[in-house]
Design a protein around this motif. Sequence first.
Motif, PDB file in Angstrom:
ATOM      1  N   ASP A  28       0.802  -1.211   0.000  1.00  0.00           N
ATOM      2  CA  ASP A  28       0.000   0.000   0.000  1.00  0.00           C
ATOM      3  C   ASP A  28       0.841   1.270   0.000  1.00  0.00           C
ATOM      4  OD1 ASP A  28      -2.426  -1.294  -0.146  1.00  0.00           O
ATOM      5  OD2 ASP A  28      -2.597  -1.491   2.018  1.00  0.00           O
ATOM      6  N   LYS A  29       2.162   1.142   0.085  1.00  0.00           N
ATOM      7  CA  LYS A  29       3.008   2.328  -0.015  1.00  0.00           C
ATOM      8  C   LYS A  29       2.822   2.939  -1.400  1.00  0.00           C
ATOM      9  CE  LYS A  29       6.558   1.877   3.362  1.00  0.00           C
ATOM     10  NZ  LYS A  29       7.951   2.108   3.640  1.00  0.00           N
ATOM     11  N   HIS A  30       2.822   4.252  -1.444  1.00  0.00           N
ATOM     12  CA  HIS A  30       2.607   4.948  -2.712  1.00  0.00           C
ATOM     13  C   HIS A  30       3.936   5.328  -3.349  1.00  0.00           C
ATOM     14  CE1 HIS A  30      -1.799   5.784  -2.828  1.00  0.00           C
ATOM     15  NE2 HIS A  30      -1.661   5.302  -1.609  1.00  0.00           N
ATOM     16  N   VAL A  31       3.946   5.295  -4.672  1.00  0.00           N
ATOM     17  CA  VAL A  31       5.093   5.767  -5.442  1.00  0.00           C
ATOM     18  C   VAL A  31       4.587   6.765  -6.477  1.00  0.00           C
ATOM     19  CG1 VAL A  31       6.538   3.720  -5.140  1.00  0.00           C
ATOM     20  CG2 VAL A  31       4.947   3.804  -7.025  1.00  0.00           C
ATOM     21  N   ARG A  32       5.459   7.672  -6.838  1.00  0.00           N
ATOM     22  CA  ARG A  32       5.142   8.659  -7.879  1.00  0.00           C
ATOM     23  C   ARG A  32       6.193   8.504  -8.971  1.00  0.00           C
ATOM     24  NH1 ARG A  32       1.861  12.799  -7.775  1.00  0.00           N
ATOM     25  NH2 ARG A  32       1.718  12.731  -5.516  1.00  0.00           N
ATOM     26  N   LEU A  33       5.730   8.157 -10.171  1.00  0.00           N
ATOM     27  CA  LEU A  33       6.627   7.946 -11.300  1.00  0.00           C
ATOM     28  C   LEU A  33       6.642   9.179 -12.194  1.00  0.00           C
ATOM     29  CD1 LEU A  33       5.455   4.309 -12.079  1.00  0.00           C
ATOM     30  CD2 LEU A  33       7.451   5.008 -10.758  1.00  0.00           C
ATOM     31  N   SER A  34       7.705   9.331 -12.962  1.00  0.00           N
ATOM     32  CA  SER A  34       7.859  10.526 -13.797  1.00  0.00           C
ATOM     33  C   SER A  34       6.970  10.504 -15.031  1.00  0.00           C
ATOM     34  CB  SER A  34       9.323  10.675 -14.216  1.00  0.00           C
ATOM     35  OG  SER A  34       9.745   9.532 -14.934  1.00  0.00           O
ATOM     36  N   ARG A  37       4.409   6.066 -19.049  1.00  0.00           N
ATOM     37  CA  ARG A  37       5.022   5.139 -20.019  1.00  0.00           C
ATOM     38  C   ARG A  37       6.499   5.018 -19.665  1.00  0.00           C
ATOM     39  NH1 ARG A  37       2.223   3.814 -24.528  1.00  0.00           N
ATOM     40  NH2 ARG A  37       4.129   3.311 -25.648  1.00  0.00           N
ATOM     41  N   MET A  38       6.875   3.859 -19.147  1.00  0.00           N
ATOM     42  CA  MET A  38       8.258   3.648 -18.717  1.00  0.00           C
ATOM     43  C   MET A  38       8.652   2.199 -18.963  1.00  0.00           C
ATOM     44  SD  MET A  38       8.226   5.561 -14.993  1.00  0.00           S
ATOM     45  CE  MET A  38       9.970   5.348 -14.705  1.00  0.00           C
ATOM     46  N   LYS A  39       9.965   1.962 -19.038  1.00  0.00           N
ATOM     47  CA  LYS A  39      10.460   0.600 -19.085  1.00  0.00           C
ATOM     48  C   LYS A  39      10.189  -0.045 -17.719  1.00  0.00           C
ATOM     49  CE  LYS A  39      14.295   1.253 -22.269  1.00  0.00           C
ATOM     50  NZ  LYS A  39      15.764   1.140 -22.416  1.00  0.00           N
ATOM     51  N   ALA A  40       9.894  -1.338 -17.737  1.00  0.00           N
ATOM     52  CA  ALA A  40       9.620  -2.057 -16.491  1.00  0.00           C
ATOM     53  C   ALA A  40      10.791  -1.927 -15.524  1.00  0.00           C
ATOM     54  CB  ALA A  40       9.312  -3.522 -16.786  1.00  0.00           C
ATOM     55  N   VAL A  41      12.017  -2.048 -16.027  1.00  0.00           N
ATOM     56  CA  VAL A  41      13.195  -1.959 -15.154  1.00  0.00           C
ATOM     57  C   VAL A  41      13.294  -0.589 -14.493  1.00  0.00           C
ATOM     58  CG1 VAL A  41      14.854  -1.275 -16.951  1.00  0.00           C
ATOM     59  CG2 VAL A  41      15.635  -2.566 -14.963  1.00  0.00           C
ATOM     60  N   ASP A  42      12.908   0.465 -15.204  1.00  0.00           N
ATOM     61  CA  ASP A  42      12.923   1.812 -14.622  1.00  0.00           C
ATOM     62  C   ASP A  42      11.850   1.951 -13.539  1.00  0.00           C
ATOM     63  OD1 ASP A  42      15.028   2.533 -16.273  1.00  0.00           O
ATOM     64  OD2 ASP A  42      13.703   3.338 -17.831  1.00  0.00           O
ATOM     65  N   ILE A  43      10.718   1.311 -13.738  1.00  0.00           N
ATOM     66  CA  ILE A  43       9.664   1.318 -12.719  1.00  0.00           C
ATOM     67  C   ILE A  43      10.159   0.598 -11.468  1.00  0.00           C
ATOM     68  CG2 ILE A  43       7.346   0.475 -12.146  1.00  0.00           C
ATOM     69  CD1 ILE A  43       6.687   0.842 -15.174  1.00  0.00           C
ATOM     70  N   PHE A  44      10.799  -0.559 -11.663  1.00  0.00           N
ATOM     71  CA  PHE A  44      11.341  -1.308 -10.526  1.00  0.00           C
ATOM     72  C   PHE A  44      12.363  -0.469  -9.762  1.00  0.00           C
ATOM     73  CE2 PHE A  44      10.689  -5.483 -13.077  1.00  0.00           C
ATOM     74  CZ  PHE A  44       9.327  -5.428 -12.858  1.00  0.00           C
ATOM     75  N   ASN A  45      13.206   0.248 -10.499  1.00  0.00           N
ATOM     76  CA  ASN A  45      14.217   1.097  -9.855  1.00  0.00           C
ATOM     77  C   ASN A  45      13.568   2.242  -9.077  1.00  0.00           C
ATOM     78  OD1 ASN A  45      16.402  -0.428 -10.720  1.00  0.00           O
ATOM     79  ND2 ASN A  45      16.639   0.752 -12.612  1.00  0.00           N
ATOM     80  N   THR A  51      10.731   3.361  -1.994  1.00  0.00           N
ATOM     81  CA  THR A  51      10.206   2.544  -0.890  1.00  0.00           C
ATOM     82  C   THR A  51      11.265   1.653  -0.236  1.00  0.00           C
ATOM     83  OG1 THR A  51       9.623   0.648  -2.278  1.00  0.00           O
ATOM     84  CG2 THR A  51       7.953   2.393  -2.024  1.00  0.00           C
ATOM     85  N   GLY A  52      12.358   1.407  -0.949  1.00  0.00           N
ATOM     86  CA  GLY A  52      13.357   0.468  -0.458  1.00  0.00           C
ATOM     87  C   GLY A  52      13.060  -0.967  -0.848  1.00  0.00           C
ATOM     88  N   TYR A  53      11.927  -1.216  -1.518  1.00  0.00           N
ATOM     89  CA  TYR A  53      11.552  -2.568  -1.931  1.00  0.00           C
ATOM     90  C   TYR A  53      12.256  -2.925  -3.228  1.00  0.00           C
ATOM     91  CZ  TYR A  53       7.741  -1.693   1.310  1.00  0.00           C
ATOM     92  OH  TYR A  53       7.018  -1.363   2.417  1.00  0.00           O
ATOM     93  N   ARG A  54      12.851  -4.092  -3.251  1.00  0.00           N
ATOM     94  CA  ARG A  54      13.522  -4.578  -4.454  1.00  0.00           C
ATOM     95  C   ARG A  54      12.624  -5.575  -5.171  1.00  0.00           C
ATOM     96  NH1 ARG A  54      19.851  -5.269  -3.076  1.00  0.00           N
ATOM     97  NH2 ARG A  54      20.043  -3.309  -1.970  1.00  0.00           N
ATOM     98  N   GLY A  75       0.568   5.947  -7.324  1.00  0.00           N
ATOM     99  CA  GLY A  75      -0.398   5.111  -6.628  1.00  0.00           C
ATOM    100  C   GLY A  75       0.289   4.057  -5.795  1.00  0.00           C
ATOM    101  N   PRO A  76      -0.492   3.158  -5.211  1.00  0.00           N
ATOM    102  CA  PRO A  76       0.082   2.104  -4.391  1.00  0.00           C
ATOM    103  C   PRO A  76       0.956   1.170  -5.221  1.00  0.00           C
ATOM    104  CG  PRO A  76      -2.315   2.219  -4.122  1.00  0.00           C
ATOM    105  CD  PRO A  76      -1.951   3.113  -5.243  1.00  0.00           C
ATOM    106  N   VAL A  77       1.988   0.639  -4.584  1.00  0.00           N
ATOM    107  CA  VAL A  77       2.905  -0.274  -5.265  1.00  0.00           C
ATOM    108  C   VAL A  77       2.138  -1.421  -5.908  1.00  0.00           C
ATOM    109  CG1 VAL A  77       4.772  -1.939  -4.896  1.00  0.00           C
ATOM    110  CG2 VAL A  77       4.879   0.307  -3.824  1.00  0.00           C
ATOM    111  N   ARG A  78       1.129  -1.952  -5.222  1.00  0.00           N
ATOM    112  CA  ARG A  78       0.389  -3.096  -5.754  1.00  0.00           C
ATOM    113  C   ARG A  78      -0.295  -2.778  -7.079  1.00  0.00           C
ATOM    114  NH1 ARG A  78      -4.871  -2.063  -4.308  1.00  0.00           N
ATOM    115  NH2 ARG A  78      -5.039  -0.645  -2.545  1.00  0.00           N
TER     116      ARG A  78
END
Length: 92
Positions: A28-34, A37-45, A51-54, A75-78
């Motif tokens: 439920d932690k929220h992230v804000r992406l730039s 439309r992004m590469k999956a690896v960039d989203i993971f980074n 959040t510190g989640y790998r 939105g939430p990580v999930r």
Amino acid sequence: MKFIKDPKSLGLVFLLAMLFVYTSSAQDKHVRLSSDRMKAVDIFNEIKSQTGYRIAFNPSAFNAERVVKLQTSSGPVRLILASVFSNTGYTY
């Protein structure tokens, strides 16, 4: 009503309850992406950075270089991960 009297059992019950709370709140932690439309690896980074989640994956099985069209850029990580893995046959 029966109560747990063994201290070891009580400690285990408490540990499992805390693990459940931590696991359910982690997604439920929220992230804000730039961008949405992004590469999956960039989203993971970004998830790791914010959040510190790998996110672990097998690069030979999952194409992390593919561009993902997200439903939302924050939105939430999930929900972010649900978008990343949508229509891939993979889950998180």
